[in-house]
Write a protein that holds these residues in place. Structure first.
Motif, PDB file in Angstrom:
ATOM      1  N   ASN A 109       0.831  -1.211   0.000  1.00  0.00           N
ATOM      2  CA  ASN A 109       0.000   0.000   0.000  1.00  0.00           C
ATOM      3  C   ASN A 109       0.863   1.258   0.000  1.00  0.00           C
ATOM      4  O   ASN A 109       0.477   2.285  -0.553  1.00  0.00           O
ATOM      5  CB  ASN A 109      -0.918   0.024   1.229  1.00  0.00           C
ATOM      6  CG  ASN A 109      -2.096  -0.925   1.085  1.00  0.00           C
ATOM      7  OD1 ASN A 109      -2.322  -1.487   0.015  1.00  0.00           O
ATOM      8  ND2 ASN A 109      -2.832  -1.112   2.162  1.00  0.00           N
ATOM      9  N   LEU A 110       2.034   1.176   0.641  1.00  0.00           N
ATOM     10  CA  LEU A 110       2.900   2.348   0.762  1.00  0.00           C
ATOM     11  C   LEU A 110       3.802   2.538  -0.450  1.00  0.00           C
ATOM     12  O   LEU A 110       4.514   3.532  -0.549  1.00  0.00           O
ATOM     13  CB  LEU A 110       3.789   2.212   2.010  1.00  0.00           C
ATOM     14  CG  LEU A 110       3.105   2.376   3.365  1.00  0.00           C
ATOM     15  CD1 LEU A 110       4.071   2.001   4.482  1.00  0.00           C
ATOM     16  CD2 LEU A 110       2.619   3.799   3.551  1.00  0.00           C
ATOM     17  N   LYS A 112      -4.424  -0.665  -3.073  1.00  0.00           N
ATOM     18  CA  LYS A 112      -4.911  -0.513  -1.697  1.00  0.00           C
ATOM     19  C   LYS A 112      -6.397  -0.852  -1.585  1.00  0.00           C
ATOM     20  O   LYS A 112      -6.813  -1.549  -0.648  1.00  0.00           O
ATOM     21  CB  LYS A 112      -4.666   0.918  -1.229  1.00  0.00           C
ATOM     22  CG  LYS A 112      -5.027   1.153   0.210  1.00  0.00           C
ATOM     23  CD  LYS A 112      -4.839   2.617   0.567  1.00  0.00           C
ATOM     24  CE  LYS A 112      -5.209   2.856   2.018  1.00  0.00           C
ATOM     25  NZ  LYS A 112      -5.334   4.294   2.301  1.00  0.00           N
ATOM     26  N   ALA A 113      -7.191  -0.361  -2.534  1.00  0.00           N
ATOM     27  CA  ALA A 113      -8.636  -0.614  -2.477  1.00  0.00           C
ATOM     28  C   ALA A 113      -8.922  -2.105  -2.653  1.00  0.00           C
ATOM     29  O   ALA A 113      -9.798  -2.664  -1.989  1.00  0.00           O
ATOM     30  CB  ALA A 113      -9.352   0.203  -3.541  1.00  0.00           C
ATOM     31  N   ALA A 139      -8.430  -3.928   0.527  1.00  0.00           N
ATOM     32  CA  ALA A 139      -9.238  -3.495   1.670  1.00  0.00           C
ATOM     33  C   ALA A 139     -10.151  -4.606   2.186  1.00  0.00           C
ATOM     34  O   ALA A 139     -10.290  -4.802   3.388  1.00  0.00           O
ATOM     35  CB  ALA A 139     -10.053  -2.266   1.299  1.00  0.00           C
ATOM     36  N   ASN A 140     -10.777  -5.328   1.269  1.00  0.00           N
ATOM     37  CA  ASN A 140     -11.715  -6.362   1.676  1.00  0.00           C
ATOM     38  C   ASN A 140     -11.132  -7.328   2.677  1.00  0.00           C
ATOM     39  O   ASN A 140     -11.778  -7.715   3.641  1.00  0.00           O
ATOM     40  CB  ASN A 140     -12.168  -7.152   0.451  1.00  0.00           C
ATOM     41  CG  ASN A 140     -13.547  -6.732   0.036  1.00  0.00           C
ATOM     42  OD1 ASN A 140     -14.167  -5.930   0.726  1.00  0.00           O
ATOM     43  ND2 ASN A 140     -14.025  -7.268  -1.072  1.00  0.00           N
ATOM     44  N   THR A 143      -9.190  -5.117   5.930  1.00  0.00           N
ATOM     45  CA  THR A 143     -10.087  -4.517   6.921  1.00  0.00           C
ATOM     46  C   THR A 143     -11.243  -5.446   7.287  1.00  0.00           C
ATOM     47  O   THR A 143     -12.226  -5.021   7.875  1.00  0.00           O
ATOM     48  CB  THR A 143     -10.679  -3.173   6.418  1.00  0.00           C
ATOM     49  OG1 THR A 143     -11.556  -3.459   5.311  1.00  0.00           O
ATOM     50  CG2 THR A 143      -9.600  -2.233   5.959  1.00  0.00           C
ATOM     51  N   SER A 144     -11.113  -6.724   6.931  1.00  0.00           N
ATOM     52  CA  SER A 144     -12.181  -7.668   7.246  1.00  0.00           C
ATOM     53  C   SER A 144     -12.169  -8.012   8.733  1.00  0.00           C
ATOM     54  O   SER A 144     -11.321  -7.553   9.498  1.00  0.00           O
ATOM     55  CB  SER A 144     -11.994  -8.958   6.449  1.00  0.00           C
ATOM     56  OG  SER A 144     -10.881  -9.663   6.959  1.00  0.00           O
ATOM     57  N   LYS A 153      -4.266   0.845   9.981  1.00  0.00           N
ATOM     58  CA  LYS A 153      -5.528   1.220  10.626  1.00  0.00           C
ATOM     59  C   LYS A 153      -5.817   2.691  10.372  1.00  0.00           C
ATOM     60  O   LYS A 153      -6.934   3.060   9.991  1.00  0.00           O
ATOM     61  CB  LYS A 153      -5.427   0.989  12.144  1.00  0.00           C
ATOM     62  CG  LYS A 153      -5.499  -0.458  12.577  1.00  0.00           C
ATOM     63  CD  LYS A 153      -5.368  -0.518  14.100  1.00  0.00           C
ATOM     64  CE  LYS A 153      -5.184  -1.928  14.590  1.00  0.00           C
ATOM     65  NZ  LYS A 153      -4.796  -1.971  16.019  1.00  0.00           N
ATOM     66  N   LEU A 154      -4.810   3.534  10.597  1.00  0.00           N
ATOM     67  CA  LEU A 154      -5.012   4.974  10.431  1.00  0.00           C
ATOM     68  C   LEU A 154      -5.360   5.290   8.977  1.00  0.00           C
ATOM     69  O   LEU A 154      -6.272   6.074   8.693  1.00  0.00           O
ATOM     70  CB  LEU A 154      -3.753   5.720  10.863  1.00  0.00           C
ATOM     71  CG  LEU A 154      -3.887   7.244  10.887  1.00  0.00           C
ATOM     72  CD1 LEU A 154      -5.010   7.674  11.810  1.00  0.00           C
ATOM     73  CD2 LEU A 154      -2.583   7.901  11.325  1.00  0.00           C
ATOM     74  N   TYR A 171      -6.649   3.310   6.559  1.00  0.00           N
ATOM     75  CA  TYR A 171      -7.982   2.862   6.134  1.00  0.00           C
ATOM     76  C   TYR A 171      -9.085   3.625   6.865  1.00  0.00           C
ATOM     77  O   TYR A 171     -10.153   3.878   6.299  1.00  0.00           O
ATOM     78  CB  TYR A 171      -8.132   1.349   6.331  1.00  0.00           C
ATOM     79  CG  TYR A 171      -7.509   0.541   5.205  1.00  0.00           C
ATOM     80  CD1 TYR A 171      -8.105   0.497   3.940  1.00  0.00           C
ATOM     81  CD2 TYR A 171      -6.341  -0.172   5.393  1.00  0.00           C
ATOM     82  CE1 TYR A 171      -7.531  -0.226   2.902  1.00  0.00           C
ATOM     83  CE2 TYR A 171      -5.757  -0.910   4.367  1.00  0.00           C
ATOM     84  CZ  TYR A 171      -6.360  -0.935   3.115  1.00  0.00           C
ATOM     85  OH  TYR A 171      -5.793  -1.644   2.092  1.00  0.00           O
ATOM     86  N   ALA A 172      -8.831   4.010   8.131  1.00  0.00           N
ATOM     87  CA  ALA A 172      -9.836   4.798   8.860  1.00  0.00           C
ATOM     88  C   ALA A 172      -9.992   6.171   8.214  1.00  0.00           C
ATOM     89  O   ALA A 172     -11.105   6.697   8.111  1.00  0.00           O
ATOM     90  CB  ALA A 172      -9.443   4.936  10.336  1.00  0.00           C
ATOM     91  N   ASP A 200      -9.495   6.825   5.049  1.00  0.00           N
ATOM     92  CA  ASP A 200     -10.284   6.582   3.829  1.00  0.00           C
ATOM     93  C   ASP A 200     -11.766   6.461   4.162  1.00  0.00           C
ATOM     94  O   ASP A 200     -12.624   6.934   3.417  1.00  0.00           O
ATOM     95  CB  ASP A 200      -9.827   5.284   3.153  1.00  0.00           C
ATOM     96  CG  ASP A 200      -8.507   5.454   2.436  1.00  0.00           C
ATOM     97  OD1 ASP A 200      -8.097   6.611   2.237  1.00  0.00           O
ATOM     98  OD2 ASP A 200      -7.884   4.433   2.084  1.00  0.00           O
ATOM     99  N   TRP A 201     -12.037   5.809   5.286  1.00  0.00           N
ATOM    100  CA  TRP A 201     -13.426   5.610   5.698  1.00  0.00           C
ATOM    101  C   TRP A 201     -14.093   6.957   5.967  1.00  0.00           C
ATOM    102  O   TRP A 201     -15.209   7.213   5.513  1.00  0.00           O
ATOM    103  CB  TRP A 201     -13.468   4.727   6.943  1.00  0.00           C
ATOM    104  CG  TRP A 201     -14.854   4.481   7.460  1.00  0.00           C
ATOM    105  CD1 TRP A 201     -15.724   3.523   7.049  1.00  0.00           C
ATOM    106  CD2 TRP A 201     -15.532   5.222   8.480  1.00  0.00           C
ATOM    107  NE1 TRP A 201     -16.902   3.624   7.748  1.00  0.00           N
ATOM    108  CE2 TRP A 201     -16.808   4.655   8.629  1.00  0.00           C
ATOM    109  CE3 TRP A 201     -15.172   6.305   9.294  1.00  0.00           C
ATOM    110  CZ2 TRP A 201     -17.741   5.128   9.551  1.00  0.00           C
ATOM    111  CZ3 TRP A 201     -16.104   6.798  10.208  1.00  0.00           C
ATOM    112  CH2 TRP A 201     -17.366   6.195  10.330  1.00  0.00           C
ATOM    113  N   SER A 240     -14.796   8.633   2.778  1.00  0.00           N
ATOM    114  CA  SER A 240     -15.922   8.035   2.048  1.00  0.00           C
ATOM    115  C   SER A 240     -17.255   8.422   2.681  1.00  0.00           C
ATOM    116  O   SER A 240     -18.285   8.452   2.026  1.00  0.00           O
ATOM    117  CB  SER A 240     -15.767   6.515   1.973  1.00  0.00           C
ATOM    118  OG  SER A 240     -16.078   5.938   3.217  1.00  0.00           O
TER     119      SER A 240
END
Ligand code: SF4
Ligand code: FES
Lengths: 253, 118
Positions: free
Chosen positions: A189-190, A197-198, A201-202, A205-206, A237-238, A240-241, A243-244, A247
């Motif tokens: 991802n970096l 990255k997307a 995610a499934n 972040t599952s 975590k940071l 994806y959070a 991104d959340w 969104s």
């Protein structure tokens, strides 16, 4: 009077080694071996001495003897260690207890079954997923030193699985994708060349992914390559959070 | 990097709980001890005048600070406690997210009411 160095080196290395043949035995047992002490032996040398000179039936994995292949991980006095990098003189003359890596099923003696890890690893797509296809004629993906530095530390993993043996969350719930695989997801991802990255995610972040981690940090402590999987998971975590939140604020954006 | 689409499997609320947990961690680790020191020890020892402190707290910023301090710490505690219960071998209890975040939400409402009435 305290024993001097020369007294100590005259004392044998005492190894209590975990033995188990799941097909033939119902219970594992510990077998004690006493072998001559040599100051520059690592635990793997001692095991090889046993195998060559004392008891050829003992099974364990190793390959490179230089901390690169990641196959010689075992519990040494209860800690997950690479046995080719752990010196006998750290414990001598106290007995050294050798067990297979914790939290994995035992195939035979010190050999674990690593299917679980091998199954999980590809689920996080630990490879470059380019954002846009780039034909070979257009040349290589260039990367600046700063872009390399962003993920380099997390790319040093040798898949030794010591972090899985150290991780209490994995110990309680083996569905957890676990430190090394999640750190590798973050490593890609970096990467400035990556656009996956997307797609990751499934899995990442599952229910079995980053949110299961409680940041105990033992993975980072035991990692022989200073990968810092705990830090990688916190970053994930940071990220994806964030991104959340985006969104939520920009639906459809 | 591209934004991430949140799917059904990715438990949409989890990032929210984690963000509240993290923010609450900062609050309870750094600001809570200072606040406890000021409101209890410093006032009791007469290093700080009680009326002055009350005036500061009644300022809109003071109220906002108190509200965030308490409510975020509650969410921090709820999240931490929930995961600790799973680790202690009580996953059937720890996995009831609504119970813990619900309690934190009730605490937050009570705190808001209290802060407004100060
Ligand atoms: S992250 Fe470290 S401990 Fe875990 S598998 Fe990779 S090298 Fe081994
Ligand atoms: S034998 Fe290869 S890492 Fe130890």
């Amino acid at each position: 009077m305290a024993p001097t160095d020369s007294d100590l080196s005259g004392r044998p290395v005492v190894m209590d080694v975990f033995r188990f043949l799941p097909d033939e035995e119902t219970e594992p047992r510990f077998q004690r071996y006493e072998i001559p002490y040599r100051d520059d032996d690592v635990v793997l040398d001692a095991l090889n001495h046993i195998k060559a000179e004392v008891d050829a039936t003992l099974s364990f994995r190793w390959a490179c003897r230089m901390g690169v292949c990641g196959s010689c991980g075992m519990m040494v006095n209860g800690e997950p260690r690479l046995t080719c990098e752990t010196f006998v003189n750290e414990f001598h003359p106290e007995p050294i207890r050798i067990e297979p890596l914790a939290h994995f099923p035992v195939a035979r003696d010190l050999v674990i079954n690593m299917e679980d890890f091998m199954d999980k690893l590809p689920t996080v797509k630990p490879w470059l997923v380019p954002a846009d296809p780039k034909p070979i004629e257009e040349g290589e993906f260039l990367q600046s030193p700063a872009q390399l530095a962003a993920y380099k530390r997390f790319s040093m993993c040798i898949n030794c699985m010591l972090c899985y043996s150290a991780c209490p969350v994995y110990g309680l719930d083996e569905t957890f994708i676990g430190p090394a695989a999640l750190a590798l997801a973050q490593r890609y991802n970096l990467d400035s060349r990556d656009g996956g990255k997307a797609e990751r995610a499934n899995v990442v972040t599952s229910h079995e992914g980053i949110w299961e981690c409680t940041y105990v940090g033992d993975c980072t402590r035991v990692c022989p390559k200073e990968v810092d999987p705990a830090g990688a998971i916190q970053m994930a975590k940071l990220s994806y959070a964030t991104d959340w939140v985006k969104s939520m604020l920009l639906p459809g954006g | 990097m591209a934004g991430v689409e949140v799917t059904a499997e990715s438990r949409p609320a989890t990032p929210l709980w984690w963000l509240l947990f993290s923010a609450g961690g900062v609050m309870s680790a750094f600001f809570m001890p200072v606040t406890v020191f000021l409101t209890s020890i410093a006032v009791a020892a007469d290093w700080l005048d009680e009326e002055e402190l009350l005036d500061a707290v009644r300022h809109p910023l003071g109220r906002a600070y108190l509200f965030l301090l308490v409510s975020l710490s509650l969410f921090h505690g709820a999240h931490r406690f929930r995961y600790a219960l799973v680790d202690l071998g009580l996953p059937w209890l720890g996995r009831r997210a609504w119970l813990f975040y619900g309690l934190a939400t009730i605490g937050t409402v009570v705190c808001g009411w209290f802060v407004l009435r100060l």
